[in-house]
Design a protein around this motif. Structure first.
Motif, PDB file in Angstrom:
ATOM      1  N   GLY A 123      -7.305   4.129   5.524  1.00  0.00           N
ATOM      2  CA  GLY A 123      -7.586   5.117   6.517  1.00  0.00           C
ATOM      3  C   GLY A 123      -6.964   4.843   8.015  1.00  0.00           C
ATOM      4  O   GLY A 123      -5.815   5.420   8.351  1.00  0.00           O
ATOM      5  N   ASP A 124      -7.012   3.675   8.444  1.00  0.00           N
ATOM      6  CA  ASP A 124      -6.642   3.468   9.765  1.00  0.00           C
ATOM      7  C   ASP A 124      -4.865   2.965   9.744  1.00  0.00           C
ATOM      8  O   ASP A 124      -4.271   3.321  10.711  1.00  0.00           O
ATOM      9  N   ALA A 125      -4.600   2.539   8.434  1.00  0.00           N
ATOM     10  CA  ALA A 125      -3.129   2.345   8.369  1.00  0.00           C
ATOM     11  C   ALA A 125      -2.394   3.522   8.256  1.00  0.00           C
ATOM     12  O   ALA A 125      -1.218   3.776   8.828  1.00  0.00           O
ATOM     13  N   VAL A 126      -2.931   4.776   7.592  1.00  0.00           N
ATOM     14  CA  VAL A 126      -2.271   6.148   7.554  1.00  0.00           C
ATOM     15  C   VAL A 126      -2.323   6.605   9.365  1.00  0.00           C
ATOM     16  O   VAL A 126      -1.096   7.146   9.472  1.00  0.00           O
ATOM     17  N   LYS A 127      -3.333   6.522   9.687  1.00  0.00           N
ATOM     18  CA  LYS A 127      -3.472   7.152  11.030  1.00  0.00           C
ATOM     19  C   LYS A 127      -2.344   6.512  12.042  1.00  0.00           C
ATOM     20  O   LYS A 127      -1.849   6.863  12.777  1.00  0.00           O
ATOM     21  N   ALA A 128      -2.177   5.101  11.870  1.00  0.00           N
ATOM     22  CA  ALA A 128      -1.350   4.460  12.686  1.00  0.00           C
ATOM     23  C   ALA A 128      -0.029   4.920  12.392  1.00  0.00           C
ATOM     24  O   ALA A 128       0.906   5.023  13.472  1.00  0.00           O
ATOM     25  N   GLU A 130       0.870  -1.164   0.235  1.00  0.00           N
ATOM     26  CA  GLU A 130       0.105  -0.059   0.012  1.00  0.00           C
ATOM     27  C   GLU A 130       0.920   1.312   0.096  1.00  0.00           C
ATOM     28  O   GLU A 130       1.605   1.410   1.067  1.00  0.00           O
ATOM     29  N   THR A 131       0.899   1.870  -1.061  1.00  0.00           N
ATOM     30  CA  THR A 131       1.850   3.154  -1.294  1.00  0.00           C
ATOM     31  C   THR A 131       1.199   4.339  -1.391  1.00  0.00           C
ATOM     32  O   THR A 131      -0.152   4.416  -1.346  1.00  0.00           O
ATOM     33  N   LEU A 132       1.945   5.315  -1.643  1.00  0.00           N
ATOM     34  CA  LEU A 132       1.358   6.762  -1.792  1.00  0.00           C
ATOM     35  C   LEU A 132       1.289   7.242  -3.121  1.00  0.00           C
ATOM     36  O   LEU A 132       2.424   7.032  -3.793  1.00  0.00           O
TER      37      LEU A 132
END
Length: 263
Positions: free
Chosen positions: A152-157, A122-124
């Motif tokens: 979303g949860d992965a980014v927040k983490a 999962e990249t940007l």
């Protein structure tokens, strides 16, 4: 003698239950119906999209078509969104979901997953001029994700200071980055590399937000007969070279990651 009779009766009842279960499986229903109903995300090229003549096409569509061919039936592709993948199975609207469906323990409480058929990071996705290289650069910036995804949860983490903005489709999230409404988008690396090829102003960062994700075919809970068939077919699909040919057709390269997890 009584014990023998009782055991015989139990065995008979058990056999009857097993037979009934097999006959009520989605596998038998699909064969009898003559059509395999599959949910795919048709706003997620090259996994799924509509052709110029308005017909479903893409990597996931080809996987679904190969499943139907192996069953000797026709395929009916039902357009879906990430958020509707599980409801489509729970309401029996479809027999399977082939839509970049990441396997997680939480989702497995509601649906069953096949063995992996595609793997991704999962990249940007960002504009080349953004200055964004890693998740650490997202502090105070808006990150586009699709509703129903785990991104979303992965980014927040990884960066609690990032601002999450949800979109109904991946296409809408990509457009948000192009139009400057979002600074970055987090999604499947296969999908994002394809988007960057289509638009030279975009780039995909090397930093992966999460470890490798394994995507499976989703089926309804409580149907081991159907899940067993799907897994058996997947093994044949992968070992025959057919899966590699479909991947190269849509992504132009060989699979970058092995299908079997390593720890």
């Amino acid at each position: 003698m009584t014990a023998a009779v009782s055991l015989s009766a139990c065995s008979s009842a058990s056999g009857a239950t097993a037979g009934t279960s097999a006959q009520s499986s989605t596998l038998q229903q699909v064969i009898k119906r003559g059509t395999l109903n599959v949910a795919s995300c048709l706003t997620f090229p090259p996994f799924g999209s509509l052709s110029k003549d308005n017909k479903p096409q893409g990597f996931d569509v080809d996987v679904a078509t190969a499943m139907a061919t192996a069953l000797g039936v026709k395929v009916k592709v039902v357009d879906t969104t990430s958020a509707n993948r599980i409801p489509n199975l729970q309401t029996k609207k479809v027999d399977a979901v082939v839509c970049n469906f990441t396997t997680t323990a939480e989702r497995a409480k509601q649906v069953s997953f096949s063995d992996p058929y595609i793997v991704a990071g999962e990249t940007l996705l960002v504009k080349k001029s953004s200055g964004i290289s890693t998740i650490k650069d997202l502090s105070g910036r808006t990150v586009a994700v699709t509703k129903g995804s785990t991104n979303g949860d992965a980014v927040k983490a990884g960066n609690p200071q990032a601002k999450i903005q949800e979109y109904d489709t991946s296409a809408a999230a990509v457009l948000a980055v192009k139009q400057g409404q979002a600074d970055a988008m987090v999604e499947d690396s296969n999908f994002l590399n394809y988007q960057a090829k289509l638009d030279s102003s975009l780039k995909v960062t090397k930093d992966s937000v999460v470890p490798l994700e394994y995507n499976g075919i989703g089926v309804q809970l409580g149907d081991p007969t159907w899940l067993h068939w799907v897994n058996t077919w997947l093994r044949e699909f992968n070992t025959s070279g057919q899966a590699d040919a479909v991947y190269k057709k849509w992504f132009g390269v060989s699979r970058p990651f092995p299908l079997n997890p390593s720890y």
